[in-house]
Design a protein around this motif. Structure first.
Motif, short mmCIF file in Angstrom:
data_model
loop_
_atom_site.label_atom_id
_atom_site.label_comp_id
_atom_site.label_asym_id
_atom_site.label_seq_id
_atom_site.Cartn_x
_atom_site.Cartn_y
_atom_site.Cartn_z
N MET A 107 -27.16 -5.28 9.20
CA MET A 107 -27.01 -5.67 10.59
C MET A 107 -28.37 -5.83 11.27
O MET A 107 -28.59 -6.81 11.98
CB MET A 107 -26.21 -4.62 11.33
CG MET A 107 -25.77 -5.09 12.67
SD MET A 107 -24.06 -4.65 12.93
CE MET A 107 -24.07 -4.51 14.70
N ARG A 108 -29.27 -4.89 11.02
CA ARG A 108 -30.61 -4.98 11.62
C ARG A 108 -31.29 -6.27 11.18
O ARG A 108 -31.91 -6.96 11.98
CB ARG A 108 -31.46 -3.78 11.18
CG ARG A 108 -31.20 -2.51 11.95
CD ARG A 108 -32.50 -1.84 12.39
NE ARG A 108 -32.24 -0.93 13.51
CZ ARG A 108 -31.91 0.35 13.37
NH1 ARG A 108 -31.82 0.88 12.17
NH2 ARG A 108 -31.67 1.08 14.43
N GLY A 110 -29.77 -8.94 9.86
CA GLY A 110 -28.98 -10.11 10.26
C GLY A 110 -29.32 -10.60 11.66
O GLY A 110 -29.15 -11.78 11.97
N ALA A 111 -29.84 -9.70 12.49
CA ALA A 111 -30.19 -10.08 13.86
C ALA A 111 -31.30 -11.13 13.89
O ALA A 111 -31.42 -11.88 14.85
CB ALA A 111 -30.62 -8.86 14.67
N THR A 112 -32.11 -11.18 12.84
CA THR A 112 -33.20 -12.17 12.82
C THR A 112 -33.20 -13.07 11.60
O THR A 112 -33.84 -14.11 11.60
CB THR A 112 -34.58 -11.48 12.90
OG1 THR A 112 -34.55 -10.31 12.09
CG2 THR A 112 -34.92 -11.12 14.32
N ASP A 113 -32.48 -12.68 10.54
CA ASP A 113 -32.52 -13.47 9.31
C ASP A 113 -31.19 -14.18 9.06
O ASP A 113 -30.17 -13.53 8.88
CB ASP A 113 -32.85 -12.54 8.15
CG ASP A 113 -32.85 -13.28 6.82
OD1 ASP A 113 -33.10 -14.49 6.84
OD2 ASP A 113 -32.56 -12.65 5.79
N PRO A 114 -31.22 -15.50 9.05
CA PRO A 114 -30.00 -16.28 8.88
C PRO A 114 -29.26 -15.96 7.58
O PRO A 114 -28.03 -15.99 7.55
CB PRO A 114 -30.51 -17.73 8.86
CG PRO A 114 -31.81 -17.69 9.56
CD PRO A 114 -32.40 -16.35 9.25
N ALA A 117 -27.31 -12.90 8.13
CA ALA A 117 -26.21 -13.23 9.03
C ALA A 117 -25.09 -13.93 8.28
O ALA A 117 -23.91 -13.70 8.53
CB ALA A 117 -26.72 -14.11 10.19
N MET A 120 -22.91 -11.55 6.39
CA MET A 120 -21.94 -10.88 7.25
C MET A 120 -20.79 -11.82 7.58
O MET A 120 -19.63 -11.43 7.61
CB MET A 120 -22.62 -10.42 8.54
CG MET A 120 -23.77 -9.46 8.31
SD MET A 120 -24.51 -8.87 9.85
CE MET A 120 -23.19 -7.87 10.49
N GLN A 121 -21.15 -13.08 7.79
CA GLN A 121 -20.12 -14.04 8.11
C GLN A 121 -19.14 -14.23 6.96
O GLN A 121 -17.96 -14.46 7.17
CB GLN A 121 -20.76 -15.38 8.48
CG GLN A 121 -19.81 -16.32 9.20
CD GLN A 121 -20.18 -17.76 9.00
OE1 GLN A 121 -21.35 -18.11 9.02
NE2 GLN A 121 -19.19 -18.60 8.79
#
Lengths: 193, 193
Positions: A107-108, A110-114, A117, A120-121
């Motif tokens: 999560m940490r 994912g906030a900046t790395d696509p 992210a 997670m998607q």
DNA sequence: AATGTAGGCCAACGCCTGTTGACAGTCCAG
DNA sequence: CTGGACTGTCAACAGGCGTTGGCCTACATT
């Protein structure tokens, strides 16, 4: 090959080192995020040389990928009784998050790395949306309903495990299930408001 | 002093530059997070030299602080009718987020930087908890109830504006208010489950 | 016992970062 | 018209980063 002549999965002498690297990497990524978690720091934690990280995981990106490889296993959840699915889901997520520090790392980052992210998607796409399709009233609404559920549990994870708001950390497990369970239940099964 | 002899707030010749830096900084921080948003890149966007950033904002940390200075203004929200407070809050947050790109920046950075996380928490402490105390049934539960509301709206912001899950981006404004409004309403005013 | 191989350390590379100080043009007050 | 402050550029610094290749050691096989 080393050790036994058995094929399958040989026990390498370096397995302990690999594990130490992975453990240290999970802690650092979870605590600092991707950029601030340096390979040098991870290696120091694991008490080995930075070059070993490259040998075993190719690159920093490879190490991160190995460190956050995890499957939430939503498909194995009991769907019946249907009116309990909300509480079941919330409870499952809480357990998952408290047993696996790598989720905070994911999560940490994912906030900046696509790429993170995206990972997670993929959970939403491959596990939560199908579940919403299974228990919801209208298959066509499944993506929207699943997205609302994702935002509910990820919102809690954000305030509790990432940002660590005291008021959110102070909630105990049962309280959370009692409050969020009905919310998720409604998002999944209630008629369109 | 320059320009008018008036004291108060002099109009500096460099105001345009300062603004250009701030705009570029907001975009970069929102898009890339703190570490990956380099001063050199921000300066390039603002078409000035990197050293100007230091002259006007002292350091990278100072620039970030100036870039995300924002007040959500929750105290000005109409509290009556009390049964509409949930929808009012959600609607207000959506507007806020879509008008101010710096909120996305603050959230991206807050995921790894304790100082930014603190700034977010101060909104909870100084604005959301008091509001929960005002409209909720039991003042003692205000922190817990406010934390649940924060996790609701921040969860949506996370999936929609930071991680950009397509299913979350696809929701339209009214849909979100219709689904999240009752949730927030319940967290704030419903009896303990 | 000899030998090939995997595990591990060390020193260095090229690159990019935030930050600094010296220098040049521009404007305005006296 | 002249001085001084303001705006801006340029080049460089010191330090940290991911990554690489060479080298020694210790083990497992023959």
């Amino acid at each position: 090959m080393t050790g036994t002549t058995e094929n399958q999965q040989a026990v390498r002498r370096s397995d302990a080192t690999r594990a130490a690297i992975l453990t240290a990497a999970r802690e650092r990524f979870a605590a600092d995020g991707y950029e601030k978690a340096t390979i040098r720091a991870i290696a120091r934690d694991a008490k080995i040389d930075p070059s070993m990280v490259m040998r075993y995981y190719d690159s920093k990106a490879g190490l991160f990928a190995a460190a956050v490889a995890i499957d939430p296993g939503l498909p194995d959840l009991p769907v019946e009784p249907r009116e309990a699915i909300g509480r079941t889901l919330v409870s499952h997520f809480l357990t998952l998050w408290e047993e696996n520090g790598e989720l905070t790392a994911l999560m940490r980052v994912g906030a900046t790395d696509p790429a993170a992210a995206d990972r997670m998607q993929s959970v939403l796409r491959e596990q939560l949306i199908p579940l919403a399709r299974q228990v919801g009233p209208d298959p066509e609404q499944a993506p929207a309903r699943a997205a609302l559920c994702a935002s509910t549990v990820l919102g809690l994870a954000l305030t509790r495990y990432v940002l660590r708001f005291p008021a959110s950390v102070a909630l105990d497990r049962d309280e959370i299930v009692d409050w969020l369970g009905p919310t998720v239940q409604r998002y999944l099964t209630a008629p369109t408001p």
